[in-house]
Design a protein around this motif. Structure first.
Motif, PDB file in Angstrom:
ATOM      1  N   THR A  18       0.841  -1.191   0.000  1.00 43.86           N
ATOM      2  CA  THR A  18       0.000   0.000   0.000  1.00 43.86           C
ATOM      3  C   THR A  18       0.877   1.241   0.000  1.00 43.86           C
ATOM      4  O   THR A  18       1.839   1.327   0.777  1.00 43.86           O
ATOM      5  CB  THR A  18      -0.934   0.033   1.228  1.00 43.86           C
ATOM      6  N   LEU A  19       0.556   2.190  -0.860  1.00 47.14           N
ATOM      7  CA  LEU A  19       1.179   3.508  -0.867  1.00 47.14           C
ATOM      8  C   LEU A  19       0.057   4.532  -0.855  1.00 47.14           C
ATOM      9  O   LEU A  19      -0.728   4.613  -1.813  1.00 47.14           O
ATOM     10  CB  LEU A  19       2.069   3.696  -2.095  1.00 47.14           C
ATOM     11  N   PHE A  20      -0.017   5.301   0.222  1.00 50.66           N
ATOM     12  CA  PHE A  20      -1.084   6.289   0.389  1.00 50.66           C
ATOM     13  C   PHE A  20      -0.471   7.673   0.509  1.00 50.66           C
ATOM     14  O   PHE A  20       0.472   7.877   1.276  1.00 50.66           O
ATOM     15  CB  PHE A  20      -1.907   5.982   1.644  1.00 50.66           C
ATOM     16  N   LEU A  21      -1.006   8.632  -0.242  1.00 52.23           N
ATOM     17  CA  LEU A  21      -0.580  10.027  -0.141  1.00 52.23           C
ATOM     18  C   LEU A  21      -1.813  10.918  -0.112  1.00 52.23           C
ATOM     19  O   LEU A  21      -2.833  10.622  -0.757  1.00 52.23           O
ATOM     20  CB  LEU A  21       0.297  10.441  -1.325  1.00 52.23           C
ATOM     21  N   ASP A  22      -1.727  12.011   0.636  1.00 53.67           N
ATOM     22  CA  ASP A  22      -2.770  13.030   0.566  1.00 53.67           C
ATOM     23  C   ASP A  22      -2.177  14.398   0.848  1.00 53.67           C
ATOM     24  O   ASP A  22      -1.031  14.532   1.278  1.00 53.67           O
ATOM     25  CB  ASP A  22      -3.949  12.702   1.492  1.00 53.67           C
ATOM     26  N   CYS A  23      -2.966  15.437   0.567  1.00 57.70           N
ATOM     27  CA  CYS A  23      -2.520  16.809   0.809  1.00 57.70           C
ATOM     28  C   CYS A  23      -3.736  17.722   0.802  1.00 57.70           C
ATOM     29  O   CYS A  23      -4.704  17.489   0.073  1.00 57.70           O
ATOM     30  CB  CYS A  23      -1.530  17.248  -0.269  1.00 57.70           C
ATOM     31  N   GLY A  24      -3.680  18.763   1.616  1.00 60.24           N
ATOM     32  CA  GLY A  24      -4.729  19.768   1.599  1.00 60.24           C
ATOM     33  C   GLY A  24      -4.671  20.585   0.316  1.00 60.24           C
ATOM     34  O   GLY A  24      -3.588  20.972  -0.128  1.00 60.24           O
ATOM     35  N   SER A  25      -5.814  20.861  -0.267  1.00 61.11           N
ATOM     36  CA  SER A  25      -5.853  21.610  -1.523  1.00 61.11           C
ATOM     37  C   SER A  25      -5.484  23.074  -1.341  1.00 61.11           C
ATOM     38  O   SER A  25      -5.262  23.787  -2.321  1.00 61.11           O
ATOM     39  CB  SER A  25      -7.251  21.506  -2.148  1.00 61.11           C
ATOM     40  N   GLN A  26      -5.401  23.535  -0.073  1.00 61.16           N
ATOM     41  CA  GLN A  26      -5.035  24.917   0.212  1.00 61.16           C
ATOM     42  C   GLN A  26      -3.714  24.991   0.989  1.00 61.16           C
ATOM     43  O   GLN A  26      -3.464  25.944   1.720  1.00 61.16           O
ATOM     44  CB  GLN A  26      -6.152  25.595   1.010  1.00 61.16           C
ATOM     45  N   ASP A  27      -2.877  24.009   0.821  1.00 56.62           N
ATOM     46  CA  ASP A  27      -1.613  23.942   1.562  1.00 56.62           C
ATOM     47  C   ASP A  27      -0.768  25.192   1.311  1.00 56.62           C
ATOM     48  O   ASP A  27      -0.468  25.548   0.160  1.00 56.62           O
ATOM     49  CB  ASP A  27      -0.824  22.695   1.147  1.00 56.62           C
ATOM     50  N   GLU A  28      -0.400  25.871   2.399  1.00 52.93           N
ATOM     51  CA  GLU A  28       0.328  27.132   2.259  1.00 52.93           C
ATOM     52  C   GLU A  28       1.787  26.974   1.867  1.00 52.93           C
ATOM     53  O   GLU A  28       2.455  27.952   1.513  1.00 52.93           O
ATOM     54  CB  GLU A  28       0.205  27.997   3.495  1.00 52.93           C
ATOM     55  N   TYR A  29       2.286  25.736   1.873  1.00 53.31           N
ATOM     56  CA  TYR A  29       3.655  25.468   1.407  1.00 53.31           C
ATOM     57  C   TYR A  29       3.673  24.923  -0.029  1.00 53.31           C
ATOM     58  O   TYR A  29       4.694  24.400  -0.470  1.00 53.31           O
ATOM     59  CB  TYR A  29       4.352  24.502   2.371  1.00 53.31           C
ATOM     60  N   ASN A  30       2.540  25.006  -0.699  1.00 53.04           N
ATOM     61  CA  ASN A  30       2.430  24.606  -2.108  1.00 53.04           C
ATOM     62  C   ASN A  30       2.627  23.111  -2.317  1.00 53.04           C
ATOM     63  O   ASN A  30       2.950  22.668  -3.433  1.00 53.04           O
ATOM     64  CB  ASN A  30       3.440  25.377  -2.974  1.00 53.04           C
ATOM     65  N   LEU A  31       2.425  22.334  -1.272  1.00 55.99           N
ATOM     66  CA  LEU A  31       2.710  20.903  -1.382  1.00 55.99           C
ATOM     67  C   LEU A  31       1.683  20.158  -2.231  1.00 55.99           C
ATOM     68  O   LEU A  31       1.981  19.082  -2.753  1.00 55.99           O
ATOM     69  CB  LEU A  31       2.794  20.291   0.019  1.00 55.99           C
ATOM     70  N   GLN A  32       0.486  20.725  -2.375  1.00 57.24           N
ATOM     71  CA  GLN A  32      -0.512  20.067  -3.218  1.00 57.24           C
ATOM     72  C   GLN A  32      -0.029  19.924  -4.658  1.00 57.24           C
ATOM     73  O   GLN A  32      -0.328  18.922  -5.334  1.00 57.24           O
ATOM     74  CB  GLN A  32      -1.853  20.818  -3.164  1.00 57.24           C
ATOM     75  N   PHE A  33       0.756  20.895  -5.131  1.00 56.88           N
ATOM     76  CA  PHE A  33       1.235  20.828  -6.512  1.00 56.88           C
ATOM     77  C   PHE A  33       2.275  19.712  -6.677  1.00 56.88           C
ATOM     78  O   PHE A  33       2.247  18.967  -7.654  1.00 56.88           O
ATOM     79  CB  PHE A  33       1.826  22.176  -6.928  1.00 56.88           C
TER      80      PHE A  33
END
Length: 340
Positions: free
Chosen positions: A280-295
């Motif tokens: 299993t490989l799971f990743l997630d991120c907030g769509s409003q991440d202030e460190y631009n990590l969603q991109f």
């Protein structure tokens, strides 16, 4: 039915590390590690293990912090297990903290061999001390932010140790998540005449740390992990990736940093193979991440899909902070993967 007075069983394991002894920052080699034990733990049955990595400026103990209106991580895990929402597991919360605020779970001549400590000392110690299932197929690693970065990188570099990986808003795409802070850090550094030791000595002396200078501490800590300079004594035993006066990139140092970027690592066949072997490989991120990590996470997921690495990626409508509730999404998946 869950008894209202049920409390998670958390014990504190004290580990004397020979690897961390004499580290450059004088950080303690004696580490206190919280270990969550499932309700049925009685010293006979064996259980799979999840290693839960804290983010920057946090450590294993941070998962135990009480906050009004929310559960601690052990309380969340215990409740899910008691309700039958996830298999029974042991959860280990390592201490890889440094004077600079964190180790990024990497080996560095500026901070100490924290990756090796975790993989070659902590994991064997836990397997000796507790009733664990010791095969890699029964071990997972997960974390958020720097902990997510650490979990993903450990999974890529140590496929014989972990069968499942969870990365919540992990550091990646360094051009977007770190570079925007370079001018902020450079401005703060100017107040100290360009001297990292002067800045850090004052920082350590203050009971209340100035928020406006946290970006400099963060970049300093990252430089200690990604571009250490053993020819200089601490504090300041690292190479910054930018020229202080103009804030222009120093190409050779920036290349050192980029070699740690999960997006860069994903282009290497050996790391592709490691991720491809995971259950299993799971990743997630907030769509409003202030460190631009969603991109970066979108790019990572797209590239993983392109090269055939099975994974699950989710975005949720939130920022980078106060998102521990997202462990409800990852932990049952990881526990299921390592319980078979």
């Amino acid at each position: 039915m869950i008894c209202d007075d049920a409390r998670p069983n958390v014990v504190f394991e004290t580990i004397e590390s020979s690897l961390l002894k004499g580290n450059p920052l004088g950080d303690p080699s004696l580490r206190h590690v919280p270990v969550y034990l499932p309700p049925s733990y009685d010293g006979t049955e064996r259980f799979p293990v999840i290693y839960l990595l804290a983010g920057f400026a946090s450590t294993g103990m941070s998962f135990l912090n009480y906050g009004f209106g929310r559960q601690t991580l052990p309380e969340m895990i215990d409740a899910m297990i008691r309700r039958g929402e996830m298999p029974k597991v042991i959860v280990v919360m390592p201490d890889c903290m440094t004077r600079y605020g964190g180790s990024q779970y990497v080996d560095s001549t500026a901070t100490g061999p924290y990756e090796t400590y975790l993989t070659r000392e902590l994991i064997p110690h836990i397997d000796r001390k507790f009733r664990t299932l010791t095969e890699a197929t029964h071990r997972a690693v997960v974390g958020k932010s720097s902990g997510g970065f650490g979990a993903l990188r450990l999974g890529m570099r140590h496929p014989k140790l972990f069968a499942a990986v969870g990365c919540h808003s992990g550091d990646m795409d360094f051009d977007l998540c770190y570079r925007p802070n370079f001018p902020v850090a450079a401005r703060a550094l100017e107040k100290y005449g360009g001297s990292l030791p002067a800045f850090f000595t004052r920082w350590e002396s203050l009971d209340k740390k100035p928020r406006g200078e946290f970006a400099l501490l963060d970049i300093m800590a990252m430089a200690a992990c990604y571009s250490p300079n053993p020819s200089l004594p601490p504090p300041g035993n690292m190479k910054l990736p930018f020229e202080q006066h103009t804030c222009q990139l120093v190409p050779e140092v920036w290349e050192q940093w980029k070699s740690f970027d999960p997006l860069t690592m994903l282009n290497e066949a050996k790391y592709q193979d490691s991720l491809g072997s995971l259950r299993t490989l799971f990743l997630d991120c907030g769509s409003q991440d202030e460190y631009n990590l969603q991109f970066g996470h979108r790019r990572f997921s797209a590239r993983a899909t392109e090269i055939g690495i099975a994974h699950r990626y989710e975005e949720f409508p939130d920022t980078h902070t106060d998102t521990s509730y997202r462990y409800r999404a990852s932990l049952p998946l990881l526990a299921e993967a390592i319980s078979g």
